[in-house]
Design a protein around this motif. Structure first.
Motif, mmCIF file in Angstrom:
data_model
loop_
_atom_site.group_PDB
_atom_site.id
_atom_site.type_symbol
_atom_site.label_atom_id
_atom_site.label_comp_id
_atom_site.label_asym_id
_atom_site.label_seq_id
_atom_site.Cartn_x
_atom_site.Cartn_y
_atom_site.Cartn_z
ATOM 1 N N ASN A 89 31.567 32.564 28.508
ATOM 2 C CA ASN A 89 31.020 32.554 29.921
ATOM 3 C C ASN A 89 30.539 33.788 30.084
ATOM 4 O O ASN A 89 30.786 34.809 30.497
ATOM 5 N N PHE A 90 29.574 33.096 31.282
ATOM 6 C CA PHE A 90 27.986 33.833 31.412
ATOM 7 C C PHE A 90 28.591 34.284 32.861
ATOM 8 O O PHE A 90 27.579 35.373 33.351
ATOM 9 N N ILE A 91 29.610 33.644 32.827
ATOM 10 C CA ILE A 91 30.116 34.177 34.233
ATOM 11 C C ILE A 91 31.436 35.437 34.599
ATOM 12 O O ILE A 91 32.240 34.860 33.327
ATOM 13 N N GLU A 92 31.298 36.607 35.199
ATOM 14 C CA GLU A 92 31.775 37.576 35.348
ATOM 15 C C GLU A 92 33.349 37.253 35.339
ATOM 16 O O GLU A 92 33.097 36.257 36.441
ATOM 17 N N GLU A 93 34.507 37.451 34.426
ATOM 18 C CA GLU A 93 35.877 36.829 34.651
ATOM 19 C C GLU A 93 36.185 37.074 36.400
ATOM 20 O O GLU A 93 36.918 35.890 36.672
ATOM 21 N N LYS A 94 36.269 37.838 36.343
ATOM 22 C CA LYS A 94 36.817 38.483 37.890
ATOM 23 C C LYS A 94 36.042 37.712 39.002
ATOM 24 O O LYS A 94 36.637 36.363 39.598
ATOM 25 N N ILE A 95 34.589 36.756 38.906
ATOM 26 C CA ILE A 95 33.636 36.245 39.339
ATOM 27 C C ILE A 95 33.877 35.096 39.005
ATOM 28 O O ILE A 95 34.410 34.161 40.206
ATOM 29 N N PHE A 96 34.556 34.492 38.055
ATOM 30 C CA PHE A 96 34.632 33.735 37.516
ATOM 31 C C PHE A 96 36.131 33.137 37.659
ATOM 32 O O PHE A 96 35.513 30.921 39.041
ATOM 33 N N ASP A 97 36.558 33.294 37.830
ATOM 34 C CA ASP A 97 38.129 32.996 38.663
ATOM 35 C C ASP A 97 38.682 32.959 40.172
ATOM 36 O O ASP A 97 39.438 32.281 40.464
ATOM 37 N N TYR A 98 37.596 34.175 40.447
ATOM 38 C CA TYR A 98 37.502 33.551 41.972
ATOM 39 C C TYR A 98 37.034 31.897 42.839
ATOM 40 O O TYR A 98 37.164 31.327 43.116
ATOM 41 N N THR A 99 35.811 31.955 41.824
ATOM 42 C CA THR A 99 35.639 30.535 41.736
ATOM 43 C C THR A 99 36.238 29.674 41.498
ATOM 44 O O THR A 99 36.395 28.780 42.044
ATOM 45 N N ILE A 100 36.716 29.496 40.907
ATOM 46 C CA ILE A 100 38.109 28.929 40.706
ATOM 47 C C ILE A 100 38.724 28.664 41.092
ATOM 48 O O ILE A 100 39.272 27.320 42.190
ATOM 49 N N SER A 101 39.778 29.488 41.678
ATOM 50 C CA SER A 101 40.258 29.706 43.144
ATOM 51 C C SER A 101 40.223 29.290 44.399
ATOM 52 O O SER A 101 41.436 28.840 45.019
ATOM 53 N N LYS A 102 38.622 28.590 44.803
ATOM 54 C CA LYS A 102 38.049 28.471 46.346
ATOM 55 C C LYS A 102 37.790 27.341 45.676
ATOM 56 O O LYS A 102 37.021 27.046 46.938
#
Length: 214
Positions: free
Chosen positions: A3-16
């Motif tokens: 995953n090329f996106i930082e995990e916390k940012i990726f999780d936030y992206t999915i949640s929104k």
């Protein structure tokens, strides 16, 4: 798969982002439980991107090279014209059962034509123009698939190629026998230099290349 996106940012992206439809959640669970190599599934976030692209284009004709269990097929079906058709190719006959199960559940059986066998032979026989093409099959043949379909894509049509960053291997020293990585590197260079298209690579999951035919 990196995953090329930082995990916390990726999780936030999915949640929104938009939620995964129930039927795709069911298909994802069954794929992970019963089918080999479930990482091949497009998955929630990438699936929503494919769905949104289809809704923007409203294609009448889609070609999908690599069906797997049909997750991305259903995503594309969310945006196709009411009389639109998705031509989808896979070489694994054993996957037809799960594909058909979920195509029926999604109510898209009439919109999907399935082909089983060698994609190169099948594409050569398809006499259609496509608004949208998704390449997600054997990496060694990406360059050939592009050559085979570019003249079948309408002007302004979109080609989406998956696994373009190949877990970051495109930046490493490539082993002589790593034909998949060599092919992906050659493909990226080829598309970047092809004056018939314009392209942008998004570092989503394993990398998605969005290619527009001029």
């Amino acid at each position: 798969m990196k995953n090329f996106i930082e995990e916390k940012i990726f999780d936030y992206t999915i949640s929104k982002s938009s939620k995964e439809p129930k039927i795709l959640n069911e298909l994802s669970r069954e794929t992970n439980l019963k089918i080999l190599n479930p990482r091949m599934l497009s998955g929630h976030f990438q699936g929503r991107i494919l769905s949104l692209m289809s809704k923007i284009i409203r294609p009448k004709s889609v070609l999908e090279i690599g069906t797997y269990t049909g997750y991305s097929t259903i995503c594309f079906s969310e945006g196709i014209d009411s009389d639109g058709v998705i031509h989808t190719i896979d070489n694994n006959e054993q996957l037809l059962t799960i594909q058909n199960k979920y195509f029926k559940k999604a109510g898209i059986t009439k919109n999907v034509i399935q082909y089983t066998g060698d994609a190169i032979e099948i594409i050569n026989k398809l006499d259609f123009e496509f608004d949208l093409v998704f390449i997600d099959a054997d990496k060694e043949n990406y360059n050939l698939y592009f050559d085979l379909i570019i003249d079948k894509v309408k002007s302004g049509g979109i080609i989406i190629a998956d696994n373009i960053l190949w877990s970051g291997k495109i930046l490493d020293k490539v082993k002589d026998d790593d034909y998949a990585t060599k092919s992906i590197i050659n493909f990226n260079n080829k598309i970047n230099n092809d004056k018939r298209v314009e392209t942008v690579i998004l570092p989503i999951r394993d990398g998605l290349s969005f290619i527009r035919k001029i």
